[in-house]
Design a protein around this motif. Structure first.
Motif, PDB file in Angstrom:
ATOM      1  N   VAL A 128       0.931  -1.093  -0.016  1.00 60.90           N
ATOM      2  CA  VAL A 128      -0.207   0.068   0.094  1.00 60.90           C
ATOM      3  C   VAL A 128       0.798   1.377  -0.053  1.00 60.90           C
ATOM      4  CG1 VAL A 128      -1.899  -1.147   1.246  1.00 60.90           C
ATOM      5  CG2 VAL A 128      -0.231   0.061   2.587  1.00 60.90           C
ATOM      6  N   HIS A 129       0.270   2.283   0.018  1.00 56.80           N
ATOM      7  CA  HIS A 129       0.934   3.545  -0.319  1.00 56.80           C
ATOM      8  C   HIS A 129       0.653   4.851   0.641  1.00 56.80           C
ATOM      9  CE1 HIS A 129       2.431   1.882  -4.185  1.00 56.80           C
ATOM     10  NE2 HIS A 129       1.628   1.795  -4.571  1.00 56.80           N
ATOM     11  N   SER A 130      -0.137   4.424   1.530  1.00 51.70           N
ATOM     12  CA  SER A 130      -0.390   5.442   2.701  1.00 51.70           C
ATOM     13  C   SER A 130      -0.886   4.698   4.006  1.00 51.70           C
ATOM     14  CB  SER A 130      -1.676   6.267   2.287  1.00 51.70           C
ATOM     15  OG  SER A 130      -2.750   5.195   2.061  1.00 51.70           O
ATOM     16  N   THR A 131      -0.690   5.608   5.030  1.00 55.48           N
ATOM     17  CA  THR A 131      -0.991   5.046   6.398  1.00 55.48           C
ATOM     18  C   THR A 131      -2.715   4.523   6.389  1.00 55.48           C
ATOM     19  OG1 THR A 131       0.684   6.276   7.485  1.00 55.48           O
ATOM     20  CG2 THR A 131      -1.203   5.347   8.977  1.00 55.48           C
ATOM     21  N   LEU A 132      -3.556   5.396   5.819  1.00 51.20           N
ATOM     22  CA  LEU A 132      -5.052   5.086   5.983  1.00 51.20           C
ATOM     23  C   LEU A 132      -4.951   3.785   5.154  1.00 51.20           C
ATOM     24  CD1 LEU A 132      -6.495   8.200   5.290  1.00 51.20           C
ATOM     25  CD2 LEU A 132      -6.340   7.463   7.218  1.00 51.20           C
ATOM     26  N   ALA A 133      -4.560   3.482   4.248  1.00 54.55           N
ATOM     27  CA  ALA A 133      -4.723   2.061   3.252  1.00 54.55           C
ATOM     28  C   ALA A 133      -4.145   1.011   4.106  1.00 54.55           C
ATOM     29  CB  ALA A 133      -3.927   2.248   2.118  1.00 54.55           C
ATOM     30  N   ALA A 134      -3.044   1.047   5.009  1.00 51.69           N
ATOM     31  CA  ALA A 134      -2.418   0.158   5.575  1.00 51.69           C
ATOM     32  C   ALA A 134      -3.217  -0.266   6.960  1.00 51.69           C
ATOM     33  CB  ALA A 134      -0.843   0.769   6.226  1.00 51.69           C
ATOM     34  N   VAL A 135      -3.816   1.035   7.568  1.00 47.22           N
ATOM     35  CA  VAL A 135      -4.832   0.585   8.432  1.00 47.22           C
ATOM     36  C   VAL A 135      -6.043  -0.139   8.148  1.00 47.22           C
ATOM     37  CG1 VAL A 135      -6.427   1.935  10.214  1.00 47.22           C
ATOM     38  CG2 VAL A 135      -3.968   2.435   9.922  1.00 47.22           C
TER      39      VAL A 135
END
Length: 256
Positions: A224-231
């Motif tokens: 993934v490319h963002s913290t939100l996507a990782a969460v």
């Protein structure tokens, strides 16, 4: 006669009052109403404290959408990883966590297989159209108390498809999370808890530079490319937020 205690949660005041009045006419039903998620949770907590627990929760699927607001007082979850408002389905999650004996039933203005599947995953016992007959609603209310799950027949195939796809995505998410090192998983849990880089560094006794490196590694391994996507991916995999700071301090020497 065994009485059924029902809590109606809907911020459409006219609908909520009409539904409550119709249900109250039944000889074995005691009905109460709440206009928001926080008000519903307060009612549930107060009733539990007084030994008058509710049996069924009837909650609007689009709770909080009338005024475009966000229900921010819910204990869990807060906002979704995508920043979407907490709605009736999120309230179901909070209620099932705090009051597992309550049977939530979601009232919806339209059929939506994806949201119905999300409601079932959150712990709902049923998904019912708002314009269904009173007799149908009473059948659902009494049925969920017998541990039945109620869905409109037209939604069944779509819901099963959504649940199957969700399980597939969850399995893939779990595989990706398992590829992380123990330290990276702990960093991910801090990210799920909404902690920024400095807060993660303070909690895990690391330098901000080291935390940045761990976060970059987490994003890379999860694809993934963002913290939100990782969460969002972590939540699909069932990853919860980090433990309290005290628990982490106690185990600090084991996290390296």
């Amino acid at each position: 006669m065994v009485r059924i205690r029902v809590l109606v949660v809907d911020d459409h005041r006219i609908f909520a009052e009409s539904l409550a009045a119709a249900l109250a006419a039944e000889p074995d039903v005691d009905v109460f109403a709440a206009g928001s998620g926080p008000a519903a949770l307060r009612s549930l907590e107060r009733a539990a404290t007084e030994g008058r627990r509710f049996d069924v929760l009837l909650v609007d699927a689009d709770l909080g959408a009338v005024a475009g607001g966000t229900v921010r007082a819910l204990p869990a979850p807060r906002e979704s990883a995508e920043g979407a408002p907490v709605d009736g389905i999120a309230l179901v999650t909070a209620v099932r966590q705090a009051h597992p004996g309550v049977r939530p039933v979601v009232l919806a203005e339209r059929d939506d297989a994806r949201r119905a599947a999300l409601a079932l995953q959150a712990g709902a016992s049923g998904w019912v159209a708002k314009d269904c007959s009173l007799s149908r609603l009473l059948t659902v209310v009494r049925g969920v108390l017998r541990d039945e799950t109620h869905l409109p027949p037209a939604l069944l195939t779509g819901v099963l498809r959504e649940l199957t796809a969700s399980r597939k995505h969850r399995t893939e998410s779990e595989r990706l999370v398992e590829s992380l090192t123990p330290r990276e998983r702990e960093v991910l849990r801090c990210m799920v808890a909404g902690l920024g880089r400095k807060a993660v560094a303070d909690r895990l006794f690391l330098s901000p530079h080291t935390v940045r490196t761990h976060m970059q590694n987490v994003l890379g391994k999860l694809g993934v490319h963002s913290t939100l996507a990782a969460v969002a991916l972590a939540r699909r995999a069932g990853v919860g937020p980090a433990e309290s700071a005290g628990d982490v301090v106690e185990r600090g020497g084991q996290l390296a």
